[in-house]
Design a protein around this motif. Structure first.
Motif, PDB file in Angstrom:
ATOM      1  N   GLY A 327       0.571  -1.337  -0.410  1.00  0.00           N
ATOM      2  CA  GLY A 327      -0.218  -0.302   0.588  1.00  0.00           C
ATOM      3  C   GLY A 327       0.690   1.572  -0.187  1.00  0.00           C
ATOM      4  N   VAL A 328       0.759   2.175   0.027  1.00  0.00           N
ATOM      5  CA  VAL A 328       1.125   3.893  -0.203  1.00  0.00           C
ATOM      6  C   VAL A 328       1.066   4.796   1.035  1.00  0.00           C
ATOM      7  N   PRO A 329       2.283   4.575   1.891  1.00  0.00           N
ATOM      8  CA  PRO A 329       2.536   5.365   3.183  1.00  0.00           C
ATOM      9  C   PRO A 329       1.961   5.873   3.771  1.00  0.00           C
ATOM     10  N   LEU A 330       0.759   5.980   4.404  1.00  0.00           N
ATOM     11  CA  LEU A 330      -0.128   7.198   5.319  1.00  0.00           C
ATOM     12  C   LEU A 330       0.594   8.104   5.252  1.00  0.00           C
ATOM     13  N   ALA A 331       2.093   8.308   6.482  1.00  0.00           N
ATOM     14  CA  ALA A 331       2.276   9.567   6.262  1.00  0.00           C
ATOM     15  C   ALA A 331       2.973  10.688   5.541  1.00  0.00           C
ATOM     16  N   GLU A 332       2.685   9.518   3.907  1.00  0.00           N
ATOM     17  CA  GLU A 332       3.039  10.539   2.668  1.00  0.00           C
ATOM     18  C   GLU A 332       1.779  11.300   2.424  1.00  0.00           C
ATOM     19  N   ILE A 333       0.844  10.848   2.241  1.00  0.00           N
ATOM     20  CA  ILE A 333       0.006  11.324   2.039  1.00  0.00           C
ATOM     21  C   ILE A 333      -0.864  12.288   2.994  1.00  0.00           C
ATOM     22  N   LEU A 334      -0.343  12.159   3.935  1.00  0.00           N
ATOM     23  CA  LEU A 334      -0.747  13.328   5.372  1.00  0.00           C
ATOM     24  C   LEU A 334       0.189  14.535   5.049  1.00  0.00           C
ATOM     25  N   ARG A 335       1.589  14.373   4.682  1.00  0.00           N
ATOM     26  CA  ARG A 335       3.096  14.814   4.517  1.00  0.00           C
ATOM     27  C   ARG A 335       2.179  16.082   3.093  1.00  0.00           C
ATOM     28  N   GLU A 336       1.518  15.527   2.100  1.00  0.00           N
ATOM     29  CA  GLU A 336       1.210  16.326   1.112  1.00  0.00           C
ATOM     30  C   GLU A 336       0.347  16.951   1.287  1.00  0.00           C
ATOM     31  N   ALA A 337      -0.044  16.460   2.131  1.00  0.00           N
ATOM     32  CA  ALA A 337      -1.682  17.639   2.200  1.00  0.00           C
ATOM     33  C   ALA A 337      -1.610  18.819   4.067  1.00  0.00           C
ATOM     34  N   GLY A 338      -0.131  18.939   3.657  1.00  0.00           N
ATOM     35  CA  GLY A 338       0.323  19.880   5.211  1.00  0.00           C
ATOM     36  C   GLY A 338       0.098  19.113   5.899  1.00  0.00           C
ATOM     37  N   VAL A 339      -0.308  18.591   6.516  1.00  0.00           N
ATOM     38  CA  VAL A 339      -0.180  17.468   8.269  1.00  0.00           C
ATOM     39  C   VAL A 339       0.679  17.828   8.459  1.00  0.00           C
ATOM     40  N   ARG A 340       0.702  18.332  10.307  1.00  0.00           N
ATOM     41  CA  ARG A 340       2.091  17.708  10.794  1.00  0.00           C
ATOM     42  C   ARG A 340       1.833  17.507  12.534  1.00  0.00           C
ATOM     43  N   PRO A 341       2.497  16.676  12.688  1.00  0.00           N
ATOM     44  CA  PRO A 341       1.711  15.770  14.229  1.00  0.00           C
ATOM     45  C   PRO A 341       1.917  16.742  15.076  1.00  0.00           C
ATOM     46  N   SER A 343       3.931  17.097  17.536  1.00  0.00           N
ATOM     47  CA  SER A 343       4.784  17.161  17.927  1.00  0.00           C
ATOM     48  C   SER A 343       5.532  18.255  17.234  1.00  0.00           C
ATOM     49  N   GLU A 344       5.097  18.338  16.399  1.00  0.00           N
ATOM     50  CA  GLU A 344       5.478  19.538  15.513  1.00  0.00           C
ATOM     51  C   GLU A 344       4.262  20.484  15.140  1.00  0.00           C
ATOM     52  N   GLY A 345       3.971  20.741  16.593  1.00  0.00           N
ATOM     53  CA  GLY A 345       2.874  21.852  16.708  1.00  0.00           C
ATOM     54  C   GLY A 345       1.474  21.608  15.346  1.00  0.00           C
ATOM     55  N   GLY A 346       1.210  20.330  15.371  1.00  0.00           N
ATOM     56  CA  GLY A 346       0.481  20.071  14.227  1.00  0.00           C
ATOM     57  C   GLY A 346      -0.977  19.950  15.134  1.00  0.00           C
ATOM     58  N   PRO A 347      -2.530  20.868  14.590  1.00  0.00           N
ATOM     59  CA  PRO A 347      -3.310  21.459  15.163  1.00  0.00           C
ATOM     60  C   PRO A 347      -4.135  19.402  15.966  1.00  0.00           C
ATOM     61  N   ALA A 348      -3.920  19.331  14.323  1.00  0.00           N
ATOM     62  CA  ALA A 348      -5.025  17.858  14.740  1.00  0.00           C
ATOM     63  C   ALA A 348      -4.534  16.435  15.673  1.00  0.00           C
ATOM     64  N   ASP A 349      -5.069  16.013  17.097  1.00  0.00           N
ATOM     65  CA  ASP A 349      -3.858  15.216  17.122  1.00  0.00           C
ATOM     66  C   ASP A 349      -4.841  13.561  17.112  1.00  0.00           C
ATOM     67  N   GLN A 350      -6.603  13.709  15.801  1.00  0.00           N
ATOM     68  CA  GLN A 350      -6.398  11.999  16.035  1.00  0.00           C
ATOM     69  C   GLN A 350      -7.362  12.221  14.746  1.00  0.00           C
ATOM     70  N   LEU A 351      -7.021  11.487  14.003  1.00  0.00           N
ATOM     71  CA  LEU A 351      -7.242  11.173  12.170  1.00  0.00           C
ATOM     72  C   LEU A 351      -8.495  10.387  12.791  1.00  0.00           C
ATOM     73  N   VAL A 352      -9.160  10.658  11.299  1.00  0.00           N
ATOM     74  CA  VAL A 352     -10.571  10.110  12.368  1.00  0.00           C
ATOM     75  C   VAL A 352     -11.329   9.295  10.458  1.00  0.00           C
ATOM     76  N   SER A 353     -11.000   8.269  10.506  1.00  0.00           N
ATOM     77  CA  SER A 353     -10.941   7.469   9.277  1.00  0.00           C
ATOM     78  C   SER A 353     -12.666   7.089   9.117  1.00  0.00           C
ATOM     79  N   ARG A 354     -13.297   7.167   7.597  1.00  0.00           N
ATOM     80  CA  ARG A 354     -14.517   6.899   7.503  1.00  0.00           C
ATOM     81  C   ARG A 354     -14.838   6.536   6.252  1.00  0.00           C
ATOM     82  N   SER A 355     -15.357   4.746   6.673  1.00  0.00           N
ATOM     83  CA  SER A 355     -15.994   4.108   5.616  1.00  0.00           C
ATOM     84  C   SER A 355     -17.532   4.355   4.686  1.00  0.00           C
TER      85      SER A 355
END
Ligand SMILES: Nc1nc2c(c(=O)[nH]1)N[C@H]1C(S)=C(S)[C@@H](COP(=O)(O)O)O[C@H]1N2
Ligand SMILES: [Mo]
Length: 549
Positions: A327-341, A343-355
């Motif tokens: 599969g595709v590394p999830l962290a890469e997809i998130l970084r592409e969208a500008g997500v920071r964890p 610990s790097e000051g990102g505003p979101a601490d929860q990733l909600v996946s919907r099906s």
């Protein structure tokens, strides 16, 4: 004048119920299998069921729990329909009220599904209407039979069921001298013919609807005939000694047909990969959308062996399996969208996946971006995902239980906070965070087995897991004795389970208990404290009893 006998009224109810059901299933065809009122009621039952009941169902029926639920709904419906037929004798409004109740239950269930649109109530309304009309017509036919038999040629009067019920009972003292009810008040042959024809028509429509939705689902599943991409980063080779190949010990890779399946989806979502989209949005995100083809074409595809585990697994249970994921590394997809964890000051601490089927799963952003091989999986064991395991795309995160990480049929990723949103299982009593707990299991011998007897000793073997930590030791204890080291199989990766074997050479004849515990790479020794699966995973030692002959 005889009115319709009780058994015939019950048959009228059953056949009318069947006709309503068939009509509802047929009306649901354009909306997909999940729009069927039966499926909707079943799904709503699953969502509403209190935790202990759900645990009981999973523990008792395992993966057959959904079949049991559907059969249960069928039985309740049949009893209700038969009772309705009897109650509606002489009171047509009862037929209307009963069919109305069924339609309402189906419509409410359909409308409150997370993926429902307003049109989804239509199948239930169609079903209720057809059930009502069929019931009235069948009872009229039964009544008309009665009239025809009683007084041929007499012009049609009020329907038989509109007459005073008391006047026509065959159970009174005076009835003993009369012929059997079906002999004079009611034409049994004619009724059986009409009811039989109606039942056959209902069965034909119902089967047709079922076949049609299965073949159209089949054509969506046909789109699974594509080649998986070559991974830019292939899985590290599995060392020779990772699979001890001991009889009775689960193989290192779980055979595909034996991989556990846990989800709330009563009918497996059938998704067309060509029209599938993944939307990534939320706090601190530049919104993005991916097609399936875009994921397949990426140049950062990874392939990894990961052992998936369910939080509902009992100590010693089978809701765990090991597979090779691509599969595709999830962290890469998130970084592409500008997500920071965080610990790097990102505003979101929860990733909600919907099906596609409305499941919500909450995963810590920090965890999926900490360097582990969290992925959007496109394939399992060298094949596209099966519909049951999440086709076309699902999440896999090493080290987290499935209910907080492994979203199947994923369509959406939202970046938010744990404060702002509770995922599906949280209000149902499960922890918001669910790291997999250190555990071990004895696969052979089986609990209760008779073993040995030839003085050659007993081979005890099993698996141990501490995903994303690694297993550094496994120990076995006979009865209340010392913990003794088992031999570990080669480790594939810290994200996979690890086999172990213990040669019990000094096995003495008689009954013995055998217990196992694992030691994690972080030094943790698997606790003996027993905890149930809820809220965040079972603990305790797996112990079996064997009799050495
Ligand atoms: N859409 C959806 N995804 C889901 C679930 C679900 O109910 N719906 N269950 C989760 C749970 S509890 C587990 S343990 C894993 C199981 O994945 P599997 O069925 O492929 O083994 O899927 C997870 N993903
Ligand atoms: Mo699970």
């Amino acid at each position: 004048m005889k009115r319709t006998p009780r058994w015939a009224a019950a048959v009228c109810g059953l056949v009318a119920g069947g006709a309503g059901l068939a009509a509802a299933e047929a009306a649901a065809v354009p909306f997909g299998p999940a729009a069927s009122p039966v499926q909707a009621v079943g799904a709503a039952t699953i969502d509403l069921a209190p935790r202990p009941l759900k645990e009981f169902a999973v523990a008792t029926f395992g993966t057959a729990d959904k079949l049991v639920l559907l059969v249960g709904i069928g039985v309740v419906l049949a009893v209700f329909a038969a009772a309705l037929g009897i109650a509606a004798r002489g009171r047509r409004w009862v037929a209307g009220a009963g069919a109305g109740v069924l339609a309402l239950v189906g419509a409410v269930a359909a409308f409150t599904r997370p993926d429902a649109g307003p049109l989804d109530i239509l199948p239930a309304l169609v079903g209720g209407t057809v059930a009502y009309v069929a019931l009235v017509m069948l009872m009229n036919a039964a009544g008309a039979g009665a009239r025809a038999a009683d007084a041929p040629g007499v012009p049609e009067g009020p329907a038989a069921e509109d007459r005073d019920p008391e006047e026509s009972t065959s159970e009174g003292a005076g009835a003993t001298t009369e012929e059997p009810a079906e002999g004079r008040g009611f034409d049994r042959r004619r009724f059986v013919l009409i009811a039989g024809a109606a039942a056959a028509a209902a069965a034909a429509v119902g089967t047709g609807a079922g076949l049609y939705s299965r073949t159209s689902a089949g054509s969506a599943a046909e789109s699974r005939n594509f080649a998986l991409p070559k991974p830019a980063s292939p899985a590290p080779p599995v060392p020779d000694g990772a699979d001890l190949e001991i009889e009775g010990l689960e193989s290192f890779f779980t055979p595909p047909g034996e991989f556990y399946r846990i989800d709330t989806a009563l009918s497996v979502p059938r998704i067309d990969a060509a029209s599938w989209r993944l939307r990534v949005h939320g706090a601190g995100v530049e919104e993005r959308e991916y097609t399936f083809a875009q994921l397949l074409e990426r140049d950062d595809i990874i392939e990894r062996d990961v052992t998936l585990a369910c939080v509902s697994n009992q100590v010693g249970g089978g809701y765990i399996g090991n597979a090779r994921w691509i599969g595709v590394p999830l962290a890469e997809i998130l970084r592409e969208a500008g997500v920071r964890p965080p610990s790097e000051g990102g505003p979101a601490d929860q990733l909600v996946s919907r099906s596609d089927d409305g499941m919500t799963i909450g995963t810590p952003v920090e965890t999926v971006m900490d360097g582990r091989d969290a992925m959007l999986a496109l394939g399992m064991n060298g094949r596209p995902l099966s519909p049951e395991h999440g086709f076309p795309v699902r999440m896999v995160v090493p080290g987290l239980y499935g209910y907080v990480s492994a979203c199947k049929w994923i369509t959406e990723i939202e970046l938010t906070t744990f404060d702002a949103f509770d995922a599906y299982w949280v209000p149902r009593g499960w922890s918001a965070e669910g790291p997999i707990k250190l555990q071990s299991r004895i696969d052979t011998p089986r609990d209760g087995a008779s073993v040995g007897g030839d003085g050659a000793g007993v081979t005890v073997a099993g698996v141990a897991w501490a995903q994303h930590v690694g297993v550094d030791g496994v120990q076995v204890r006979i009865d209340g004795g010392e913990w003794r080291d088992a031999r570990l199989a080669e480790e594939a990766t810290e994200d996979t389970w690890r086999q172990w074997v213990f040669d019990w050479e000094d096995a003495e004849p008689g009954e013995h208990t055998v217990s196992v515990r694992a030691v994690g790479r972080d030094g943790e020794v698997q606790t003996a404290d027993e905890a149930p699966p809820a809220p965040d995973g079972a603990t305790g030692h797996h112990m079996i009893t064997v009799s050495v002959g």
